[in-house]
Design an enzyme around this catalytic site. Sequence first.
Site, short mmCIF file in Angstrom:
data_model
loop_
_atom_site.label_atom_id
_atom_site.label_comp_id
_atom_site.label_asym_id
_atom_site.label_seq_id
_atom_site.Cartn_x
_atom_site.Cartn_y
_atom_site.Cartn_z
N THR A 157 0.96 -1.05 0.26
CA THR A 157 -0.11 0.22 0.11
C THR A 157 0.88 1.35 0.08
O THR A 157 1.87 1.23 0.62
CB THR A 157 -0.86 0.15 1.33
OG1 THR A 157 -2.00 -0.97 0.99
CG2 THR A 157 -1.54 1.30 1.57
N ARG A 201 -14.96 -6.23 0.60
CA ARG A 201 -14.08 -5.96 1.96
C ARG A 201 -13.67 -4.58 1.94
O ARG A 201 -13.03 -4.10 0.79
CB ARG A 201 -13.08 -6.90 2.21
CG ARG A 201 -12.06 -6.61 3.45
CD ARG A 201 -10.74 -5.89 2.98
NE ARG A 201 -9.93 -5.73 4.08
CZ ARG A 201 -8.82 -4.96 4.01
NH1 ARG A 201 -8.34 -4.38 2.88
NH2 ARG A 201 -7.83 -4.94 5.04
N ASP A 242 -8.68 -0.05 5.70
CA ASP A 242 -8.29 1.39 6.60
C ASP A 242 -8.27 2.38 5.58
O ASP A 242 -8.41 3.41 5.77
CB ASP A 242 -7.40 1.23 7.70
CG ASP A 242 -6.05 0.87 7.08
OD1 ASP A 242 -5.97 -0.08 5.93
OD2 ASP A 242 -4.91 1.40 7.43
N THR A 292 -0.19 2.07 6.94
CA THR A 292 0.12 0.80 6.06
C THR A 292 -0.04 -0.36 7.14
O THR A 292 0.69 -0.41 7.98
CB THR A 292 1.00 0.69 5.00
OG1 THR A 292 0.99 -0.63 4.68
CG2 THR A 292 2.54 1.10 5.75
N GLY A 293 -0.65 -1.46 6.79
CA GLY A 293 -0.68 -2.57 7.75
C GLY A 293 -1.98 -3.36 7.54
O GLY A 293 -2.75 -2.96 6.52
N GLY A 348 -5.40 -3.83 7.55
CA GLY A 348 -6.55 -2.78 7.87
C GLY A 348 -7.25 -3.03 8.98
O GLY A 348 -7.65 -1.93 9.54
N1 ASP Z 1 -3.90 -1.42 4.87
C1 ASP Z 1 -4.12 -1.78 3.89
C2 ASP Z 1 -5.51 -2.76 3.93
O1 ASP Z 1 -5.87 -3.41 4.66
C3 ASP Z 1 -3.31 -2.91 3.36
C4 ASP Z 1 -1.58 -2.51 3.25
O2 ASP Z 1 -1.25 -1.64 3.96
O3 ASP Z 1 -0.92 -2.76 2.60
O4 ASP Z 1 -6.18 -2.73 2.87
#
Ligand code: ASP
Length: 311
Positions: free
Chosen positions: A176, A204, A207, A227-228, A230
């Site tokens: 992301t 789905r 975040d 990022t992480g 979500g």
């Molecule tokens: N935060 C993003 C999500 O959950 C995924 C990511 O950060 O790579 O959609």
Amino acid sequence: MKSVAVALHGGAGTLRRGFLPKAEEEKYILTLSEARDTAFYIVESGGSALDAVIECVKILEDSPLFNAGKGSVFTANGTHEMDASIMEGKSRNAGAVSMVTGIRNPVQLARDVMEKSGHVILAGEGAMEFARSQGYEFLPPSYFYNELRYNQWQKARESDVVQLDHSINPEGKFGTVGAVALDLNGNLAAATSTGGMTNKKFGRIGDSPIIGAGTYANNNTCAVSCTGSGEYFIRGVVAYDVSAAMEFGGLSLAEASELVINKRLIKIEGDGGLVAVDANGNVSLPFNTEGMYRAYRTSSESKVAIYEDWI
Ligand code: ASP
């Protein structure tokens, strides 16, 4: 002298030194640096923080290296559903899109939602209809196809897991993307864009398009892009939590963002990181994973990194 600053990320996750060939690492470093410098020149030459984060994120969306725009992951149905958001700190105006397909730069569509729709979030078919009304071109699935991405999805499918594209699977090479900036007028802005998580269920929403979870900006405090995984960032209202810790707790940007990523998010078992900038041009880029593709530039420093240590 008034300060300007930019910071950006290309995803956090299990990024272990040695998994990526040197030449691949170089590509990440180059693209992150290009996006960083493009954003910095915009604010340095008097442009707005909003334009800086948009142009920065567009470069990352157009690169196949990251999980946004062109490099978006596959959903459980074999499609690409993208989310993006943008917020400006002065007015606290915000715009976001979710579950859009075929759009080259979802972050631009998020900006158009903010500026032209009278709403904050448009999702699915409604967002697509809005894009059509704004004259957006729709690209075929082949534009988003990527063999490595496809193989990631096949693996995730076999085990029925939903995964961060750059975690678990050590071959994962995407993430992301997001950017934050401070301009010469003291305005802050944040933007985030993603293809979400590999093998995510149809419908789905993560975040990234949720204001306060994945993205937040307030001129009185800071601008944040996350990022992480979500689901945890939504439950932790992470981006706003950093701002609230500054506004109501009197913490500095560094203290607030460390507290949120390395204590509060960990308490609910959330993994990931964020990039943030405050109204004085301080930047903070904490993560609780092994690595995070990231870069920043201030009036005095310019850095880029993948793993724990800066290059
Ligand atoms: N935060 C993003 C999500 O959950 C995924 C990511 O950060 O790579 O959609």
